[in-house]
Design an enzyme around this catalytic site. Structure first.
Site, PDB file in Angstrom:
ATOM      1  CE  LYS A 227     -24.931 -18.310 -14.977  1.00 64.54           C
ATOM      2  NZ  LYS A 227     -25.097 -19.256 -16.054  1.00 64.54           N
TER       3      LYS A 227
ATOM      4  CE1 TYR B 133      -3.809   2.106  -0.043  1.00 63.88           C
ATOM      5  CE2 TYR B 133      -3.279   2.737   2.215  1.00 63.88           C
ATOM      6  CZ  TYR B 133      -4.024   2.910   1.068  1.00 63.88           C
ATOM      7  OH  TYR B 133      -4.983   3.878   1.018  1.00 63.88           O
TER       8      TYR B 133
ATOM      9  CG  LEU C 186     -38.222 -18.389 -31.608  1.00 62.64           C
ATOM     10  CD1 LEU C 186     -39.070 -17.969 -32.796  1.00 62.64           C
ATOM     11  CD2 LEU C 186     -37.023 -19.232 -32.065  1.00 62.64           C
TER      12      LEU C 186
HETATM   13  N1  LIG Z   1     -29.691 -24.573 -19.825  1.00 60.89           N
HETATM   14  C1  LIG Z   1     -29.078 -23.427 -20.008  1.00 60.89           C
HETATM   15  O1  LIG Z   1     -27.861 -23.338 -20.036  1.00 60.89           O
HETATM   16  C2  LIG Z   1     -29.876 -22.202 -20.202  1.00 60.89           C
HETATM   17  C3  LIG Z   1     -29.236 -21.028 -20.641  1.00 60.89           C
HETATM   18  C4  LIG Z   1     -29.993 -19.870 -20.854  1.00 60.89           C
HETATM   19  C5  LIG Z   1     -31.336 -19.883 -20.615  1.00 60.89           C
HETATM   20  N2  LIG Z   1     -31.909 -21.046 -20.162  1.00 60.89           N
HETATM   21  C6  LIG Z   1     -33.330 -21.059 -19.833  1.00 60.89           C
HETATM   22  O2  LIG Z   1     -34.116 -20.694 -20.940  1.00 60.89           O
HETATM   23  C7  LIG Z   1     -35.264 -19.992 -20.502  1.00 60.89           C
HETATM   24  C8  LIG Z   1     -35.392 -18.699 -21.307  1.00 60.89           C
HETATM   25  O3  LIG Z   1     -34.284 -17.882 -21.065  1.00 60.89           O
HETATM   26  P1  LIG Z   1     -33.992 -16.649 -22.008  1.00 60.89           P
HETATM   27  O4  LIG Z   1     -32.825 -15.948 -21.417  1.00 60.89           O
HETATM   28  O5  LIG Z   1     -33.951 -17.059 -23.435  1.00 60.89           O
HETATM   29  O6  LIG Z   1     -35.313 -15.773 -21.718  1.00 60.89           O
HETATM   30  P2  LIG Z   1     -36.102 -14.786 -22.689  1.00 60.89           P
HETATM   31  O7  LIG Z   1     -37.068 -14.104 -21.823  1.00 60.89           O
HETATM   32  O8  LIG Z   1     -35.158 -13.992 -23.494  1.00 60.89           O
HETATM   33  O9  LIG Z   1     -36.871 -15.768 -23.715  1.00 60.89           O
HETATM   34  C9  LIG Z   1     -37.987 -16.547 -23.429  1.00 60.89           C
HETATM   35  C10 LIG Z   1     -38.819 -16.653 -24.700  1.00 60.89           C
HETATM   36  O10 LIG Z   1     -39.807 -17.649 -24.530  1.00 60.89           O
HETATM   37  C11 LIG Z   1     -41.030 -17.163 -25.090  1.00 60.89           C
HETATM   38  N3  LIG Z   1     -42.141 -17.863 -24.461  1.00 60.89           N
HETATM   39  C12 LIG Z   1     -42.539 -17.768 -23.176  1.00 60.89           C
HETATM   40  N4  LIG Z   1     -43.620 -18.565 -22.966  1.00 60.89           N
HETATM   41  C13 LIG Z   1     -43.881 -19.173 -24.139  1.00 60.89           C
HETATM   42  C14 LIG Z   1     -44.855 -20.113 -24.557  1.00 60.89           C
HETATM   43  N5  LIG Z   1     -45.773 -20.561 -23.728  1.00 60.89           N
HETATM   44  N6  LIG Z   1     -44.817 -20.539 -25.849  1.00 60.89           N
HETATM   45  C15 LIG Z   1     -43.896 -20.057 -26.704  1.00 60.89           C
HETATM   46  N7  LIG Z   1     -42.948 -19.171 -26.361  1.00 60.89           N
HETATM   47  C16 LIG Z   1     -42.934 -18.739 -25.095  1.00 60.89           C
HETATM   48  C17 LIG Z   1     -41.002 -15.671 -24.798  1.00 60.89           C
HETATM   49  O11 LIG Z   1     -41.885 -14.956 -25.658  1.00 60.89           O
HETATM   50  C18 LIG Z   1     -39.534 -15.349 -25.053  1.00 60.89           C
HETATM   51  O12 LIG Z   1     -39.300 -14.998 -26.411  1.00 60.89           O
HETATM   52  C19 LIG Z   1     -35.094 -19.772 -19.000  1.00 60.89           C
HETATM   53  O13 LIG Z   1     -35.864 -20.703 -18.293  1.00 60.89           O
HETATM   54  C20 LIG Z   1     -33.624 -20.056 -18.738  1.00 60.89           C
HETATM   55  O14 LIG Z   1     -33.416 -20.646 -17.492  1.00 60.89           O
HETATM   56  C21 LIG Z   1     -31.224 -22.179 -19.964  1.00 60.89           C
HETATM   57  O1  LIG Z   2     -27.819 -20.308 -14.777  1.00 61.34           O
HETATM   58  C1  LIG Z   2     -28.109 -21.364 -15.321  1.00 61.34           C
HETATM   59  O2  LIG Z   2     -28.358 -22.402 -14.716  1.00 61.34           O
HETATM   60  C2  LIG Z   2     -28.137 -21.452 -16.810  1.00 61.34           C
HETATM   61  C3  LIG Z   2     -28.599 -20.266 -17.499  1.00 61.34           C
HETATM   62  O3  LIG Z   2     -27.725 -19.205 -17.493  1.00 61.34           O
HETATM   63  C4  LIG Z   2     -30.019 -19.875 -17.200  1.00 61.34           C
HETATM   64  O4  LIG Z   2     -30.287 -18.666 -17.234  1.00 61.34           O
HETATM   65  O5  LIG Z   2     -30.838 -20.753 -16.964  1.00 61.34           O
HETATM   66 MG   LIG Z   3     -28.653 -17.339 -17.435  1.00 61.82          MG
END
Ligand SMILES: NC(=O)c1ccc[n+]([C@@H]2O[C@H](COP(=O)([O-])OP(=O)(O)OC[C@H]3O[C@@H](n4cnc5c(N)ncnc54)[C@H](O)[C@@H]3O)[C@@H](O)[C@H]2O)c1
Ligand SMILES: O=C(O)C[C@H](O)C(=O)O
Ligand SMILES: [Mg+2]
Length: 439
Positions: free
Chosen positions: A166, A111, A267
């Site tokens: 994370k 420091y 999407l």
């Molecule tokens: N396994 C992984 O590593 C991982 C990583 C990222 C996100 N995820 C998961 O994916 C999910 C979405 O995350 P995101 O960051 O893309 O969120 P986001 O909000 O950007 O996207 C969600 C999308 O789903 C659509 N949606 C919601 N309900 C719906 C339905 N009934 N029918 C059709 N479309 C529908 C919404 O309109 C939106 O476009 C979360 O549950 C998150 O935990 C998982």
């Molecule tokens: O955090 C996680 O488990 C994965 C992903 O980043 C999510 O948002 O679901």
């Molecule tokens: Mg995430």
């Protein structure tokens, strides 16, 4: 101890009289509770405080256990906490000093006044900050709290346990110092401005759980504005891991991705990036469904095909991926025999793995196994090692192929705590970064 039971730790005030512990454990057992650990917290003349971990079937049974204890004369349940909450007490990460400061000589070295000279060295040659500070190994984990897992817009503070998670993974898996940054704004201009202003303290920016559609604009603008790697994990980390799972599934089932139809349900951040990745990797066709017309149009602008009904998508596709955040969205009767189903929403998938397999899926996985934890640590280790200025598409493809190459036959992805996969991803990304650098 059974796997599917609920667990809570009961902090109980127990009279300091011999036989009292026996009374309370009997009461718990008679009410159907299964006792795990017993820990003494405080011994007093009148009362002893103990933590007793209990497993039980459901909330109703827990109420019966609590009532049975409170009925005992002189006994009182003070708190009921669950194991997961307890593991979060005090948070999961902290900033710790790397240097001992035990003497005045140490103090003047690490420091004042010694530090002033180090500041001057960096002032004269800014690049030296990478040597004399921790900036070269630090990544900001930035969220506005708008898409925390599938829980939605719950705000940045409620999302902090994910960000700390994370950060813990960055540290443990690849030795990166990941600092959570919580933003109290959802306004893209303000997010971009804020991240630009804090960027000097970091060598990378991991955008996390920022919802769509503003996540697309935020990432693009930050990538342009900053000369350090910026990556939205929910888009590209997820796309990388999904591509790896698809490569493994195609290999195991003998499906050629170039002949396969992929269907993406949801999407948003994750879904659109997965579509873009699979289209770029050569999937024959990519269909997408979302409840938002705007999201479907976005897919079409990238060359995908939007469909209106989930049933139609399930009917037409060999590989189905879902990232909607909606648990149980995919009905068992929609699953086609031999289909590959990746229901990736956390904390609960669109269809449980067991259910999809029972319905005839050839491969099924959820978001716990096909998780971006397999991607983001190694990707950032790789770009930091290479001192790269950005994360590029070829790096992401290399990361996906590295994950697939570490996958054991019969699995879709490797086990996330396997150090080999993170080393392989880091090496693959670094390699691409350095080769590009030479061009
Ligand atoms: N396994 C992984 O590593 C991982 C990583 C990222 C996100 N995820 C998961 O994916 C999910 C979405 O995350 P995101 O960051 O893309 O969120 P986001 O909000 O950007 O996207 C969600 C999308 O789903 C659509 N949606 C919601 N309900 C719906 C339905 N009934 N029918 C059709 N479309 C529908 C919404 O309109 C939106 O476009 C979360 O549950 C998150 O935990 C998982
Ligand atoms: O955090 C996680 O488990 C994965 C992903 O980043 C999510 O948002 O679901
Ligand atoms: Mg995430």
């Amino acid at each position: 101890m059974a796997y599917n039971k609920l667990i809570r730790t009961l902090m109980i005030e127990i009279p300091s009289v011999p036989g009292s512990l026996g009374k309370v454990t009997t009461a718990i057992g008679v009410a159907g509770g299964d006792i795990g650990e017993v820990k003494t917290i405080k011994v007093g003349l009148a009362y002893t405080l103990r933590n007793i971990t209990v497993q039980f079937e459901n909330e109703e049974q827990l109420s019966e256990i609590l009532a049975a204890i409170n009925k005992l004369d002189g006994f009182r349940v003070q708190t009921v906490s669950d194991e997961v909450l307890r593991a979060h007490e005090g948070g999961k990460v902290q900033m710790k000093s790397k240097v001992p400061i035990e003497s005045l000589a140490d103090l003047s070295r690490v420091y004042t006044p010694g530090v002033a000279n180090v500041c001057r060295v960096i002032q004269e040659e800014p690049e030296k900050a990478k040597i004399y500070t921790n900036i070269g190994n630090s990544v900001a984990i930035v969220t506005d709290g708008t898409a925390i897992l599938g829980l939605g817009d719950i705000g940045p503070v409620a999302g902090m346990p994910v960000m700390e998670g994370k950060s813990a993974l960055f540290d443990q898996l690849v030795g990166i110092n990941g600092i959570p940054i919580l933003l109290d704004t959802k306004n893209p201009d303000e997010i971009v401005e804020t991240v630009k202003h804090i960027a000097p303290g970091f060598s990378g920016i991991l955008l996390e759980d920022i919802g769509s559609p503003h996540c697309f604009e935020v990432e693009e603008r930050l990538k342009k504005a900053l000369d350090i790697p910026v990556m939205h994990d929910d888009q590209h980390g997820t796309a990388v891991v999904t591509l790896a799972a698809v490569i493994s599934a195609c290999k195991s089932t003998g499906v050629d991705l170039k002949e396969a139809s992929v269907g993406q349900i949801g999407l948003g951040a994750a879904g659109l990036a997965i579509c873009r990745m699979l289209m770029a990797y050569g999937a024959k066709s990519v269909l997408g469904a979302d409840r938002s017309q705007e999201a479907k149009t976005r897919l079409e602008n990238y060359g995908g095909t939007a469909v209106d009904q989930l049933e139609e998508l399930m009917e037409r596709c060999d590989i189905v991926i879902a990232t909607t955040g909606v648990a149980g969205l995919i009905k068992k009767e929609w699953v086609r025999k031999g289909q590959i189903i990746l229901a990736l929403s956390n904390p609960k998938p669109e269809i449980e793995r067991g259910e999809a397999l029972e319905a005839g899926a050839a491969y099924a996985a959820d978001g716990r196994s096909v998780n971006n934890v397999l991607g983001f640590p190694g990707i950032f280790r790789g770009v930091l090692n290479a001192q790269a200025k950005e994360v590029t598409h070829p790096m992401l493809v290399a990361a996906a192929e590295a994950i697939a190459s570490c996958t054991k036959p019969g699995d879709l992805v490797p086990q996330p705590l396997d150090p080999e996969v993170h080393e392989a991803v880091a090496a693959a990304v670094e390699n691409v970064a350095l080769n590009l650098g030479k061009k």
